[in-house]
Every structure is written in structure tokens, then in C-alpha cells.
Scaffold this motif. Structure first.
Motif, PDB file in Angstrom:
ATOM      1  N   CYS A  38      54.230 -34.464 -55.210  1.00  9.83           N
ATOM      2  CA  CYS A  38      55.537 -33.882 -54.919  1.00  9.83           C
ATOM      3  C   CYS A  38      56.541 -34.162 -56.019  1.00  9.83           C
ATOM      4  O   CYS A  38      57.467 -33.371 -56.249  1.00  9.83           O
ATOM      5  N   HIS A  92      55.912 -31.632 -58.833  1.00 10.09           N
ATOM      6  CA  HIS A  92      56.249 -30.250 -58.487  1.00 10.09           C
ATOM      7  C   HIS A  92      57.676 -30.082 -57.983  1.00 10.09           C
ATOM      8  O   HIS A  92      58.019 -29.036 -57.431  1.00 10.09           O
ATOM      9  N   TYR A 128      56.106 -27.935 -52.206  1.00 10.04           N
ATOM     10  CA  TYR A 128      56.113 -28.656 -53.480  1.00 10.04           C
ATOM     11  C   TYR A 128      54.813 -29.417 -53.714  1.00 10.04           C
ATOM     12  O   TYR A 128      54.808 -30.497 -54.298  1.00 10.04           O
ATOM     13  N   LYS A 152      59.862 -31.729 -55.694  1.00  9.33           N
ATOM     14  CA  LYS A 152      60.446 -31.841 -54.356  1.00  9.33           C
ATOM     15  C   LYS A 152      61.907 -32.239 -54.529  1.00  9.33           C
ATOM     16  O   LYS A 152      62.219 -33.245 -55.174  1.00  9.33           O
TER      17      LYS A 152
END
Length: 416
Positions: free
Chosen positions: A93, A96, A379, A98
Motif C-alpha cells: 500500500c 501504490h 491501492y 494509499k
């Protein structure tokens, strides 16, 4: 809390390496009458209530499954995606983006026994030196493995290898190894329209589409034959039982779920298959010839889809745990999976005790029920990179709430 969603595809999460056993070097007082009274009351009056594991924390004795998540603004994760190379993309996460890392600012506080100690890798290595642990299960079991390996890798970088269906992480300086075997069912199984033997995690999409043949009264010898070579075995699996399957006993089809009903084959709920499978697996471990280690059952970790499911816009946008005063309940069929796991654990425990096997329960269901904020949501992948599903409210971010499972694990191993 929505009912259990299905996973269209989760391919290529993990495989593993088989190995032999390492050489193994092998509270407060309570007045007798009070102990007898409490024990008698428990046996005769509380038998219908849920059994819970009891651990000792210093001078207190408590049930770590009862408590609440409390915010700790000074909390720091045990590792990050920059310090651990074993985090899979669907869990990453941080990588990506979050938008809120608030989910890392909470710790679990059991009621009535003070703070649950943070995971101490040096202490853990001291407990397991000369030993090995085998994890058996699906992608959530894989996530637990990755969490544990990431924490331990902050002290010693492991050597990773793979052989057959086993993944293996060795920590030679501490004479310890972590092994993972992927299976969504744990009993003997195969794709109904596939090869005669079970397939690996690279074909999870086919397993999802199903149906699969599940031999509910036969343990999967691929991993049970290796279990006695390990000192600790952690088993867990639930969600895949919701997929289409034909159920066998004694080599004969006795029922199915999500398939056409013909002849003597009747429609059965997936809870029936899950309970039968765990009965087989736990009693196999409890009565396994040559195994005198510790077998641990981790209970189901709930999903948190809201406003839909996997295919119709479901999401999990929460940024903090649920209110402790909220009477949250586990939804079906996960609630039935959980009840079945606890029931079969209790049934197998007496057999395990007679055979010198330590059977332990890692009860995480209600703890994780209160962490809707800990999933990847959207995410778990980059733009256009999602692996068959776009929004993930089943798996957990790493680092994240399931790092607690290692804190529970060390308590179980220290208990003996």
C-alpha cells in the motif's frame, strides 16, 4: 459488514521449498479452593460459550482476543516497503500510494492485562533457535509469512529458496527457517476439469472459477507428510470454500456447492465442507505419528466490503478502526466458518493432548473485524495493473494490522 465476496483471480502469489528438520536443542498463584471453584464453574456452566485462549502477561492472565484498538501517534511499523524486499505488490500500500497511513498508528490492547508487548525479533529467535515453522494455507497465510519474514529480516536477512510447492526462508545465523505451502483447502483436492493432482498458486484463477474436487476425509499428503519435519505448523484457510466444489468422502461424491445436482449428490453449504476439512486436518495433526511439536490454527480474517462486493463497486475506504462501542458482528458465511473452526479445534484438542501434541488457537477473527481501514482497497496495484480485481478488501496492507499476528504468535510459542 457485507457477506463474503469472491475473488476473480489471485495468480502468482507464492510457492515454496521443502526441507528437513533442524537439530532441536530442546503467574501469579491462585488459592486452590478459588481455582477449583472457577474451574468447576467454567466446566459446568460455561460450556456453551466460546472457548478462548488464555495467555500470561507478566503477573496478569488475560484473553488477548478481547480488547480494543487504541491510537498511538508515536507508533512505528516494524518494517516498510523500503526495508523489506518480500512484500508482494498486492499488499504494498505504501508503494501504490494509499493516501492515509493512519492505519499504522493503532495498536491492540487486550482488556484487563495491560499492553501487549511489541514483537521482539531477538526474543523470537531465542525461542525458535534450531527449529522451523511451516505455514499452510492460502494468500492470507502467505501474507502472515511475509509479515513475519519482514520483521525478522530487520535482524537477519534470510536466504530464500523454492522447491516443488514449498517456499523457504532460512536464517542461518539463528538456525531457524520459515516454510510456506500454498493450498486453498488443506485436504486432498484437484480441479474437476484439470490434471489428476492439485495445481499450484500460478493457476489460482482456474481454482477460483472451479469447480474443484475436495476429498474432505483425506488430508493433503503433500504437506502433511512434511509436517512432522517441523517444530511448529500453522494452518489457516476459509474463503476458498465459498467457491464451486464437489465434495467426496470415502472416494465417493456426497455433495456439492455451486454445481449441478445429480444422482446421490446433494447441494451442501460450503460451511459443511470447511468444517469437515478442518476436522480432518486438525485430527491428523493431533494424532500424527512422530509429530510432537506445536500446531496452531489461525481463525478466519473477515473481509470489509461496503456498498457492494468484488464485482459491483464494493470498497473499503475507512481510515480508522471501528468504534469499540459499535457491536460489530461477523457476517455469514464467515461467522459460520469461524464457529466451525473453534468447534473442531476444541474437538481435536483432547486427542492432541493424549498424543503429546500442543494444539493452540490463534483467534484473530473479532480483532480483525474492527480493522476495515487496513486493506489495500484500490491501492494494491498501480494504474491498470490490477490482477483480476480492482478493489481489495480481503487482503491486508504490509506493513499493517496483521503484524499483530506475530505478536500473538510469539506469545503462543513462549507459552509452550
Amino acid at each position: 459488514m457485507k457477506t463474503l465476496p469472491m475473488i476473480p483471480s489471485i495468480r502468482g502469489l507464492l510457492t515454496g521449498d521443502r526441507r528437513g528438520r533442524h537439530a532441536v536443542p530442546r503467574a501469579a498463584s491462585v488459592p486452590a479452593l478459588l481455582f477449583f471453584a472457577v474451574a468447576t464453574f467454567s466446566v459446568f456452566f460455561l460450556r456453551s460459550f466460546q472457548w478462548s485462549p488464555i495467555f500470561s502477561f507478566g503477573s496478569a492472565t488475560c484473553d488477548p482476543t478481547r480488547g480494543q484498538w487504541v491510537r498511538d501517534p508515536d507508533a512505528r511499523p516494524y518494517y516498510t516497503n523500503a526495508t523489506c524486499a518480500f512484500i508482494e505488490g498486492y499488499q504494498n500500500c505504501m508503494k501504490h500510494g494509499k493516501p492515509s497511513l493512519e492505519f499504522l498508528r493503532w495498536r491492540w490492547r487486550p482488556y484487563g492485562c495491560g499492553e501487549l508487548e511489541r514483537f521482539d525479533a531477538a526474543r523470537f529467535f531465542g525461542l525458535v533457535r534450531g527449529r522451523s515453522i511451516l505455514f499452510v494455507g492460502d494468500s492470507l497465510a502467505s501474507s502472515h509469512v511475509r509479515s513475519l519474514v519482514c520483521v525478522l529480516s530487520q535482524v537477519e536477512k534470510p536466504a530464500r529458496s523454492r522447491a516443488g510447492s514449498f517456499d523457504h526462508w532460512r536464517f542461518p545465523a539463528h538456525e531457524f527457517a520459515v516454510v510456506f505451502f500454498w493450498t486453498p483447502f488443506q485436504v486432498r483436492w484437484r480441479l474437476t476439469r484439470g490434471p489428476p493432482l492439485a495445481v499450484g498458486p500460478d493457476r489460482q484463477g482456474e481454482v477460483f472459477a472451479g469447480p474443484s474436487d475436495l476429498h474432505l476425509d483425506e488430508p493433503d499428503q503433500r504437506w502433511t507428510s512434511a509436517a512432522r519435519d517441523h517444530d511448529y505448523v500453522v494452518v489457516s484457510a476459509s474463503h476458498w470454500f465459498a467457491r464451486p466444489a464437489v465434495y467426496y468422502r470415502g472416494g465417493r461424491a456426497v455433495g456439492c456447492h455451486g454445481c449441478c445436482v445429480t444422482g446421490n449428490v446433494t447441494a451442501l453449504k460450503p460451511q459443511y465442507a470447511q468444517q469437515a476439512a478442518f476436522r480432518t486436518v486438525l485430527r491428523t495433526l493431533a494424532g500424527m505419528d512422530g509429530f510432537r511439536g506445536t500446531a496452531i490454527l489461525r481463525t478466519v480474517a473477515p473481509t470489509h466490503y461496503e456498498n457492494g462486493g468484488w464485482f459491483d463497486g464494493g470498497e473499503c475506504t475507512a481510515t480508522q478502526p471501528t468504534d469499540p462501542e459499535d457491536p460489530a458482528e461477523v457476517a455469514e458465511p464467515e461467522a459460520e466458518f469461524y464457529r466451525a473452526q473453534v468447534e473442531e479445534f476444541k474437538a481435536a484438542e483432547q486427542l492432541a493432548r493424549r498424543n503429546g501434541v500442543r494444539l493452540r488457537l490463534m483467534d484473530v477473527t473479532k480483532i480483525m473485524l474492527r480493522r476495515p481501514d487496513g486493506h489495500p482497497d484500490r491501492y494494491g496495484h498501480g494504474p491498470g495493473e490490477h490482477d483480476g480485481f480492482d478493489i481489495d478488501c480481503l487482503h491486508w496492507c504490509l506493513p499493517g494490522p496483521i503484524d499483530l499476528w506475530n505478536e500473538l504468535l510469539i506469545q503462543i510459542l513462549a507459552r509452550g
